[in-house]
Motif scaffolding. Structure first.
Motif, PDB file in Angstrom:
ATOM      1  N   ALA A 116      47.240  43.837  46.553  1.00 43.67           N
ATOM      2  CA  ALA A 116      47.390  44.528  47.830  1.00 43.67           C
ATOM      3  C   ALA A 116      47.384  46.043  47.633  1.00 43.67           C
ATOM      4  O   ALA A 116      46.804  46.784  48.434  1.00 43.67           O
ATOM      5  CB  ALA A 116      48.681  44.083  48.517  1.00 43.67           C
ATOM      6  N   LEU A 117      48.014  46.527  46.566  1.00 36.01           N
ATOM      7  CA  LEU A 117      48.022  47.962  46.284  1.00 36.01           C
ATOM      8  C   LEU A 117      46.636  48.464  45.898  1.00 36.01           C
ATOM      9  O   LEU A 117      46.226  49.565  46.282  1.00 36.01           O
ATOM     10  CB  LEU A 117      49.022  48.270  45.162  1.00 36.01           C
ATOM     11  N   VAL A 118      45.894  47.664  45.132  1.00 39.14           N
ATOM     12  CA  VAL A 118      44.540  48.069  44.756  1.00 39.14           C
ATOM     13  C   VAL A 118      43.658  48.204  45.996  1.00 39.14           C
ATOM     14  O   VAL A 118      42.868  49.144  46.128  1.00 39.14           O
ATOM     15  CB  VAL A 118      43.926  47.064  43.759  1.00 39.14           C
ATOM     16  N   VAL A 119      43.817  47.282  46.936  1.00 40.90           N
ATOM     17  CA  VAL A 119      42.982  47.286  48.143  1.00 40.90           C
ATOM     18  C   VAL A 119      43.371  48.421  49.086  1.00 40.90           C
ATOM     19  O   VAL A 119      42.504  49.052  49.710  1.00 40.90           O
ATOM     20  CB  VAL A 119      43.075  45.923  48.858  1.00 40.90           C
ATOM     21  N   THR A 120      44.669  48.720  49.196  1.00 39.28           N
ATOM     22  CA  THR A 120      45.125  49.656  50.235  1.00 39.28           C
ATOM     23  C   THR A 120      45.504  51.037  49.710  1.00 39.28           C
ATOM     24  O   THR A 120      45.486  52.001  50.462  1.00 39.28           O
ATOM     25  CB  THR A 120      46.350  49.082  50.975  1.00 39.28           C
ATOM     26  N   ALA A 176      50.405  34.852  48.418  1.00 36.27           N
ATOM     27  CA  ALA A 176      51.214  36.070  48.340  1.00 36.27           C
ATOM     28  C   ALA A 176      50.395  37.291  48.746  1.00 36.27           C
ATOM     29  O   ALA A 176      50.893  38.185  49.448  1.00 36.27           O
ATOM     30  CB  ALA A 176      51.758  36.237  46.926  1.00 36.27           C
ATOM     31  N   PHE A 177      49.138  37.332  48.343  1.00 35.94           N
ATOM     32  CA  PHE A 177      48.277  38.461  48.699  1.00 35.94           C
ATOM     33  C   PHE A 177      48.069  38.532  50.209  1.00 35.94           C
ATOM     34  O   PHE A 177      48.139  39.612  50.802  1.00 35.94           O
ATOM     35  CB  PHE A 177      46.939  38.323  47.978  1.00 35.94           C
ATOM     36  N   LEU A 178      47.806  37.398  50.839  1.00 29.94           N
ATOM     37  CA  LEU A 178      47.572  37.382  52.283  1.00 29.94           C
ATOM     38  C   LEU A 178      48.812  37.824  53.048  1.00 29.94           C
ATOM     39  O   LEU A 178      48.711  38.448  54.116  1.00 29.94           O
ATOM     40  CB  LEU A 178      47.146  35.978  52.722  1.00 29.94           C
ATOM     41  N   VAL A 179      50.003  37.494  52.544  1.00 31.66           N
ATOM     42  CA  VAL A 179      51.233  37.941  53.187  1.00 31.66           C
ATOM     43  C   VAL A 179      51.439  39.436  52.979  1.00 31.66           C
ATOM     44  O   VAL A 179      51.779  40.181  53.911  1.00 31.66           O
ATOM     45  CB  VAL A 179      52.432  37.149  52.641  1.00 31.66           C
ATOM     46  N   LEU A 180      51.204  39.894  51.753  1.00 37.89           N
ATOM     47  CA  LEU A 180      51.547  41.269  51.403  1.00 37.89           C
ATOM     48  C   LEU A 180      50.514  42.286  51.864  1.00 37.89           C
ATOM     49  O   LEU A 180      50.855  43.452  52.079  1.00 37.89           O
ATOM     50  CB  LEU A 180      51.737  41.376  49.883  1.00 37.89           C
ATOM     51  N   ILE A 181      49.254  41.890  52.005  1.00 40.91           N
ATOM     52  CA  ILE A 181      48.232  42.864  52.397  1.00 40.91           C
ATOM     53  C   ILE A 181      48.544  43.444  53.776  1.00 40.91           C
ATOM     54  O   ILE A 181      48.426  44.653  54.006  1.00 40.91           O
ATOM     55  CB  ILE A 181      46.817  42.220  52.375  1.00 40.91           C
TER      56      ILE A 181
END
Length: 666
Positions: free
Chosen positions: A252-256, A329-334
């Motif tokens: 999520a951090l890499v994407v955002t 977890a990624f879908l929740v955190l993004i």
């Protein structure tokens, strides 16, 4: 004059459900049609006079199924409230009584009379033998039951419950009903087996002997032996929850919060494992790291060491589950990471905080709801996972596989399976309350009605390096696993004969063009289209139920809210195999007779995956300021309009929100 008219005119929702009840009773087949719920062949096959397709009114008119006649009274009673003021005490009383009596009678006759007449000996002794019988609910019974339910909730709202909000009261009633029907009822029917003795009676001693079994709670692993399945499942679930949360946050951090150019490809790669069956991932790991796996053999020859079976056990299950559940977890955190207000981070930097201090003291604390929900989902997914432990577990036993073998194995011990399911539920409940204690009553609101057009700062340098290294290693590992799966699909016999061939694709997905049209001759087409149909039906229903439930949990306060929230999570804590068996036991006889149909698959998928939508919705809605709801209500909108026009648009990613919503934020 206008106010008086509005007070006495019936609400559109009330008129709708009164009409719906009569339509279900007079015009729709009361019992389920044999061709399936989505089949409408009955319209051309003897309707409405054929007993199999007849509405309740026609059955009564023919002198059959006379036990359906008493429902005419609660159906007619709501007509008396049309023209009355909502403040009139009779308004609420009539709706509550008609809804409760009608729904209660429908359920009582449904459970009391089955395909062989009365379902209980005491009913036969009281009324004598019943020569008639009935089948499961159809369109008519379902619509009438819904009408009674929502007439009842409108009566409750008229008495002032939750400020008289019809939408909220109806939503609570609807969610409670479907969760009770499709979660509590089948699970309770199965768990009762934990107290059943060999003689058929109920015994606490039988439960105690199964619950305190050493195979369940043993700690032999501390002394070189094997631990009980309860401890194995608990340790594994904690590790999976931590790893999936960390990896989900990393991606999520890499994407955002980075300048990474291939964000779309990374999103697709991260989410890919969620649609892959666990058996496929397990097989790929075996062919990579198994005793004869390519990676194992390569390092054995390189370093001259003896290959081992290290993959079979906790390490292999841990790797497979982390790979499979990180996408959740990624879908929740993004959404949570994107939802952190840029203005708060900019304010911290304005006060001379560097990027690391901003991330540690502002951004990360505001992500706590997402982190807690991601851990909870990873924990529960690991507890409930069946495929990965079955393929890679070896001698490492967990609760889900033990439940499966207790049900379908040679021992066939439903009591042991029920006890194991209770232990699994205990662990899930403990994780649920631990999460609530960690979050406490702090506010994590970041989206309000004020302008917020800032840009998220990049990760601090000291954090970006380990984040990119971790994301790169795990991303490469995911690519290798899927490359092995793709490679295995184009070889003669994976791991034995590696001659390249496309015959598996030809056999599965061959197509023939004829004068009459396209013929799907491949062996896999039937299952492919069936899967698409079921997924297309289950996905929107899961999203709708999940979002409405999350809205009730985050924006409303009502009695029993904690129990309501736990009930929505219960289905996620039970292994899919157990859910399937409990559904077969509960829904193969009236009043809900859907075993052997596509409907039971859709229902099981909806309620098996509903908690994912609920937790993701809670994590995102926790960041929306409740003043937005209050402003909408103050301006004359009701709760339904607020939910549809304010809450739902703000749950979208910022780039996909309608321009009107962006202007509203500003």
């Amino acid at each position: 004059m206008r106010k008086s008219l509005n007070e006495t005119s019936a609400s559109p929702a009330l008129i709708f459900w009164i009409i719906a009840g009569w339509v279900g009773y007079l015009f729709l087949p009361w019992y389920g049609v044999e061709d399936g719920f989505l089949s409408f062949v009955w319209l051309l096959d003897g309707y409405p006079f054929d007993e199999d397709f007849a509405p309740a009114a026609f059955l009564i008119g023919q002198g059959e199924k006379l036990w359906l006649a008493p429902m005419l009274v609660p159906l007619a009673a709501p007509l008396l409230v049309i023209g009355r003021k909502k403040s009139d005490p009779l308004y609420a009383k009539i709706l509550i009584l008609s809804g409760a009596v009608g729904f209660g009678w429908l359920i009582a006759q449904g459970f009391g009379i089955g395909i062989r007449g009365f379902t209980a000996d005491w009913l036969t002794a009281l009324f004598g033998d019943l020569e008639d019988r009935q089948f499961g609910m159809g369109y008519g019974a379902l619509l009438v039951a819904s009408a009674f339910l929502f007439l009842f909730t409108q009566g409750i709202a008229a008495r002032g419950a939750i400020n008289g909000d019809v939408f909220v009261v109806s939503a609570i009633g609807g969610v409670i009903l479907i969760v009770t029907t499709f979660v509590f009822f089948p699970i309770a029917k199965m768990l009762m087996a934990a107290f059943i003795s060999e003689e058929g009676g109920y015994s606490i001693a039988v439960f105690g002997s199964k619950f305190f079994d050493d195979r369940l709670w043993g700690l032999g692993c501390l002394f070189g032996g094997r631990c009980g399945v309860a401890w194995n499942s608990l340790f594994l679930a904690i590790l999976v929850g931590i790893l999936t949360t960390v990896l989900g946050l990393v991606f999520a951090l890499v994407v955002t919060r980075s300048g990474f150019k291939y964000k779309r490809a990374l999103r697709a790669l991260t989410v890919l494992p969620i649609i892959t069956p666990p058996f496929v991932i397990g097989l790929a790991l075996i062919l990579l790291f198994g005793l004869s796996g390519s990676v194992t053999q390569f390092f054995a020859e390189l370093f001259g060491i003896q290959p081992t079976r290290w993959l079979y056990g906790m390490p292999g299950v841990l790797i497979a589950q982390t790979l499979a559940f990180t996408p959740i977890a990624f879908l929740v955190l993004i959404g949570v990471v994107e939802g952190v207000s840029p203005s708060m981070e900019e304010a911290a930097q304005t006060l001379r905080a560097n990027r690391w201090q901003t991330f540690r003291t502002v951004s990360l604390p505001l992500m706590r709801p997402g982190l807690a929900n991601a851990f909870l989902l990873g924990f529960i997914e690991s507890m409930a996972d069946f495929g990965n432990p079955l393929v890679l577990g070896g001698n490492f036993d967990v609760l889900s596989t033990e439940i499966f073998f207790a049900i379908v194995g040679a021992q066939y011990d439903q009591g042991r399976a029920a006890v194991l399911a209770m232990v699994l539920l205990f662990f899930t409940l403990s994780a649920f309350y631990a999460q609530r204690m960690w979050l406490g009553k702090k506010s994590y609101t970041t989206v309000s009605g004020k302008g917020d057009a800032g840009v998220h700062p990049l990760m601090p340098t000291g954090l970006s390096l380990p984040v990119f290294i971790t994301a790169g290693i795990w991303g490469l590992f995911t690519v290798v696993v899927y490359a092995m799966i793709l490679y295995g699909s184009v070889v003669e016999l994976w791991g034995v004969n590696n001659t390249l061939t496309f015959k598996h694709y030809v056999t599965a997905f061959s197509v023939r063009f004829e004068e009459s049209g396209i013929r799907w001759t491949g062996a896999a087409w039937d299952s492919f289209w069936t899967t698409i149909y079921i997924a297309a039906a289950a996905a929107p229903l899961t999203a709708i139920v999940g979002l409405i439930t999350a809205y009730l949990l985050t924006r409303q306060t009502f009695a029993g809210k904690n129990a309501f929230e736990f009930g929505t999570m219960l289905s996620f804590a039970i292994p899919g195999t157990v859910i399937g068996v409990s559904y077969i036991l509960a829904f193969n006889v009236p009043p809900i007779e859907i075993t052997g149909t596509g409907i039971i698959l859709i229902v099981s998928f909806v309620f098996r995956n509903m908690p994912v939508g609920v937790r993701a919705g809670i994590a995102s809605m926790s960041q929306l300021d409740k003043s937005l709801d209050e402003s909408s209500l103050t301006l004359g909108a009701n709760s339904w309009q607020t939910f549809r026009k304010i809450i739902l648009p703000l749950l979208r990613p910022r780039s996909l929100r309608p321009s009107s919503t962006v202007l509203c934020e500003r």
